[in-house]
Design a protein around this motif. Structure first.
Motif, PDB file in Angstrom:
ATOM      1  N   LYS A 125      29.320 -30.560 -98.056  1.00 57.38           N
ATOM      2  CA  LYS A 125      29.195 -31.875 -98.687  1.00 57.38           C
ATOM      3  C   LYS A 125      30.532 -32.609 -98.706  1.00 57.38           C
ATOM      4  CE  LYS A 125      25.195 -31.054-101.691  1.00 57.38           C
ATOM      5  NZ  LYS A 125      24.700 -31.035-103.098  1.00 57.38           N
ATOM      6  N   VAL A 126      31.612 -31.842 -98.921  1.00 57.01           N
ATOM      7  CA  VAL A 126      32.953 -32.443 -98.925  1.00 57.01           C
ATOM      8  C   VAL A 126      33.295 -32.941 -97.523  1.00 57.01           C
ATOM      9  CG1 VAL A 126      35.411 -32.018 -99.302  1.00 57.01           C
ATOM     10  CG2 VAL A 126      33.720 -31.004-100.845  1.00 57.01           C
ATOM     11  N   HIS A 127      33.009 -32.111 -96.513  1.00 59.14           N
ATOM     12  CA  HIS A 127      33.251 -32.523 -95.122  1.00 59.14           C
ATOM     13  C   HIS A 127      32.466 -33.797 -94.805  1.00 59.14           C
ATOM     14  CE1 HIS A 127      35.684 -29.238 -93.671  1.00 59.14           C
ATOM     15  NE2 HIS A 127      34.804 -28.331 -94.088  1.00 59.14           N
ATOM     16  N   ASP A 128      31.214 -33.847 -95.273  1.00 57.23           N
ATOM     17  CA  ASP A 128      30.356 -35.001 -95.007  1.00 57.23           C
ATOM     18  C   ASP A 128      30.925 -36.280 -95.615  1.00 57.23           C
ATOM     19  OD1 ASP A 128      28.627 -33.378 -93.635  1.00 57.23           O
ATOM     20  OD2 ASP A 128      27.197 -33.153 -95.298  1.00 57.23           O
ATOM     21  N   VAL A 129      31.433 -36.157 -96.855  1.00 59.83           N
ATOM     22  CA  VAL A 129      32.002 -37.323 -97.534  1.00 59.83           C
ATOM     23  C   VAL A 129      33.242 -37.827 -96.800  1.00 59.83           C
ATOM     24  CG1 VAL A 129      33.175 -38.114 -99.617  1.00 59.83           C
ATOM     25  CG2 VAL A 129      31.083 -36.765 -99.812  1.00 59.83           C
ATOM     26  N   ILE A 130      34.124 -36.890 -96.423  1.00 55.80           N
ATOM     27  CA  ILE A 130      35.361 -37.270 -95.722  1.00 55.80           C
ATOM     28  C   ILE A 130      35.033 -37.857 -94.350  1.00 55.80           C
ATOM     29  CG2 ILE A 130      37.513 -36.420 -94.720  1.00 55.80           C
ATOM     30  CD1 ILE A 130      37.555 -34.287 -96.899  1.00 55.80           C
ATOM     31  N   THR A 131      34.069 -37.239 -93.655  1.00 57.68           N
ATOM     32  CA  THR A 131      33.657 -37.739 -92.337  1.00 57.68           C
ATOM     33  C   THR A 131      33.131 -39.163 -92.430  1.00 57.68           C
ATOM     34  OG1 THR A 131      33.099 -35.529 -91.528  1.00 57.68           O
ATOM     35  CG2 THR A 131      32.072 -37.392 -90.397  1.00 57.68           C
ATOM     36  N   THR A 132      32.259 -39.398 -93.413  1.00 56.33           N
ATOM     37  CA  THR A 132      31.677 -40.727 -93.590  1.00 56.33           C
ATOM     38  C   THR A 132      32.751 -41.752 -93.933  1.00 56.33           C
ATOM     39  OG1 THR A 132      29.589 -39.762 -94.345  1.00 56.33           O
ATOM     40  CG2 THR A 132      29.980 -42.077 -94.886  1.00 56.33           C
ATOM     41  N   SER A 133      33.686 -41.366 -94.819  1.00 54.11           N
ATOM     42  CA  SER A 133      34.766 -42.278 -95.221  1.00 54.11           C
ATOM     43  C   SER A 133      35.635 -42.652 -94.035  1.00 54.11           C
ATOM     44  CB  SER A 133      35.624 -41.630 -96.313  1.00 54.11           C
ATOM     45  OG  SER A 133      34.854 -41.358 -97.462  1.00 54.11           O
ATOM     46  N   MET A 134      36.016 -41.640 -93.242  1.00 49.96           N
ATOM     47  CA  MET A 134      36.875 -41.901 -92.090  1.00 49.96           C
ATOM     48  C   MET A 134      36.144 -42.737 -91.045  1.00 49.96           C
ATOM     49  SD  MET A 134      39.064 -39.178 -89.865  1.00 49.96           S
ATOM     50  CE  MET A 134      40.080 -39.734 -88.480  1.00 49.96           C
ATOM     51  N   LYS A 135      34.863 -42.434 -90.844  1.00 52.09           N
ATOM     52  CA  LYS A 135      34.056 -43.198 -89.895  1.00 52.09           C
ATOM     53  C   LYS A 135      34.018 -44.662 -90.292  1.00 52.09           C
ATOM     54  CE  LYS A 135      29.321 -43.519 -88.089  1.00 52.09           C
ATOM     55  NZ  LYS A 135      27.977 -42.892 -88.089  1.00 52.09           N
ATOM     56  N   HIS A 136      33.780 -44.936 -91.574  1.00 52.50           N
ATOM     57  CA  HIS A 136      33.699 -46.320 -92.040  1.00 52.50           C
ATOM     58  C   HIS A 136      35.048 -47.024 -91.916  1.00 52.50           C
ATOM     59  CE1 HIS A 136      29.615 -46.002 -93.081  1.00 52.50           C
ATOM     60  NE2 HIS A 136      29.739 -45.367 -94.232  1.00 52.50           N
ATOM     61  N   MET A 137      36.142 -46.295 -92.217  1.00 55.77           N
ATOM     62  CA  MET A 137      37.475 -46.892 -92.120  1.00 55.77           C
ATOM     63  C   MET A 137      37.788 -47.287 -90.679  1.00 55.77           C
ATOM     64  SD  MET A 137      40.171 -44.977 -94.654  1.00 55.77           S
ATOM     65  CE  MET A 137      39.678 -43.297 -94.323  1.00 55.77           C
ATOM     66  N   ILE A 138      37.513 -46.372 -89.749  1.00 52.90           N
ATOM     67  CA  ILE A 138      37.822 -46.643 -88.349  1.00 52.90           C
ATOM     68  C   ILE A 138      36.903 -47.721 -87.781  1.00 52.90           C
ATOM     69  CG2 ILE A 138      37.849 -45.667 -86.028  1.00 52.90           C
ATOM     70  CD1 ILE A 138      38.845 -43.083 -87.182  1.00 52.90           C
ATOM     71  N   TRP A 157      31.940 -37.727 -85.073  1.00 52.16           N
ATOM     72  CA  TRP A 157      32.852 -38.146 -86.133  1.00 52.16           C
ATOM     73  C   TRP A 157      33.399 -36.978 -86.948  1.00 52.16           C
ATOM     74  CZ3 TRP A 157      35.018 -42.772 -86.295  1.00 52.16           C
ATOM     75  CH2 TRP A 157      34.412 -43.785 -85.548  1.00 52.16           C
ATOM     76  N   GLN A 158      32.566 -35.948 -87.170  1.00 48.43           N
ATOM     77  CA  GLN A 158      33.076 -34.808 -87.946  1.00 48.43           C
ATOM     78  C   GLN A 158      34.187 -34.098 -87.189  1.00 48.43           C
ATOM     79  OE1 GLN A 158      30.603 -32.530 -90.427  1.00 48.43           O
ATOM     80  NE2 GLN A 158      31.796 -30.659 -90.250  1.00 48.43           N
ATOM     81  N   GLU A 159      33.996 -33.918 -85.879  1.00 47.50           N
ATOM     82  CA  GLU A 159      35.043 -33.285 -85.076  1.00 47.50           C
ATOM     83  C   GLU A 159      36.311 -34.127 -85.075  1.00 47.50           C
ATOM     84  OE1 GLU A 159      34.486 -31.148 -81.028  1.00 47.50           O
ATOM     85  OE2 GLU A 159      35.118 -33.194 -80.513  1.00 47.50           O
ATOM     86  N   LEU A 160      36.146 -35.436 -84.968  1.00 50.33           N
ATOM     87  CA  LEU A 160      37.291 -36.340 -84.953  1.00 50.33           C
ATOM     88  C   LEU A 160      38.085 -36.256 -86.244  1.00 50.33           C
ATOM     89  CD1 LEU A 160      38.774 -38.665 -83.425  1.00 50.33           C
ATOM     90  CD2 LEU A 160      37.305 -40.249 -84.657  1.00 50.33           C
ATOM     91  N   GLN A 161      37.391 -36.345 -87.401  1.00 52.44           N
ATOM     92  CA  GLN A 161      38.104 -36.305 -88.672  1.00 52.44           C
ATOM     93  C   GLN A 161      38.694 -34.927 -88.923  1.00 52.44           C
ATOM     94  OE1 GLN A 161      37.452 -34.724 -91.717  1.00 52.44           O
ATOM     95  NE2 GLN A 161      35.487 -33.761 -91.315  1.00 52.44           N
TER      96      GLN A 161
END
Length: 256
Positions: free
Chosen positions: A44-57, A189-193
């Motif tokens: 769940k933590v990975h998912d939150v960080i992935t989503t945040s980074m995806k939206h930022m980029i 995106w998860q791999e990228l972040q």
């Protein structure tokens, strides 16, 4: 091709060897530790960080302040573009260092704020660098190219060769994406972040240590931009030289 371009081609060949070499023992040991740490972090933590980074980029990739950059026309030669790139990189390195020192002074809370701020500085630099080398950043395909340059700069050593090939064989890579702006969602995106975080995590943890934060923050951010600048310059040099070479062969094959 002039003497300067021949010199740069030699540099690019050496860079290719560097990008495609096997991971060192240190890389393997570091990766093992990072993998164990990441496995202990809830999905769940990975998912939150992935989503945040995806939206930022994604916000950066479609933001008007980035996509309206003026492209330098092809009347400029490679030497001029390289000079301009180094001039702008020096500015961004100083900006990142000041930002890192400022957030580092504030301890844990402000150090956490450094993540999106530094990411924004990196993306803004990449857009300006792309424009310097003649890419039209209003074209969504070129924005996807910029994202691949970002990925290469912060890729896991075990995946660097693959990330490198995605950049240098760009005509094949872009065919993997549908002909529409939202095709960027196809990125892993998860791999990228994960790769990005693994690249910066250790030194960024030191930024949170009282008394060291400002020094570490300034040093780290400066060198993150230095590394990004080198990769970006070589990626855009490669694109420019390959595109020009392609146009030359096409002209010779189909003379007027």
């Amino acid at each position: 091709m002039n003497t300067y371009e021949e010199k740069i081609l030699d540099e690019l060949k050496k860079w290719e060897i560097e990008m495609c070499k096997r991971p060192s023992l240190w890389n393997k040991a570091t990766k093992s530790v990072q993998t164990k740490i990441n496995e202990k972090i809830p999905q769940k933590v990975h998912d939150v960080i992935t989503t945040s980074m995806k939206h930022m980029i994604k916000a950066t990739l479609i933001g008007s302040e980035y996509t309206t950059k003026r492209t330098i026309k092809f009347t400029a030669d490679l030497r001029e573009r390289d000079y301009k790139l180094q001039e702008r990189l020096a500015f961004y390195k100083k900006t990142a260092a000041v930002e890192g020192a400022g957030t580092g002074v504030g301890g844990i809370l402000l150090s956490l704020a450094d993540f999106p701020l530094l990411l924004g500085i990196k993306m803004k630099f990449l857009f300006e660098a792309a424009s310097i080398y003649g890419l039209d950043v209003r074209d969504y395909k070129e924005r996807i190219f910029i994202l691949h340059v970002f990925r290469l700069a912060f890729s896991d050593p075990h995946k660097k060769k693959e990330a490198f090939e995605k950049v240098v064989f760009w005509k094949e890579t872009i065919e993997e994406f549908p002909a529409r702006p939202d095709s960027i969602d196809q990125m892993n995106w998860q791999e990228l972040q994960q790769d990005y975080r693994d690249h910066i995590d250790l030194i960024k943890m030191l930024q949170m240590v009282p008394g060291l934060g400002a020094i570490v923050g300034a040093y780290a951010n400066y060198h993150f931009l230095e590394d990004l600048g080198q990769v970006a310059q070589n990626c855009f040099r490669w694109r420019l030289l390959m595109d020009e070479n392609s146009k030359l062969h096409k002209h010779k094959k189909h003379p007027r």
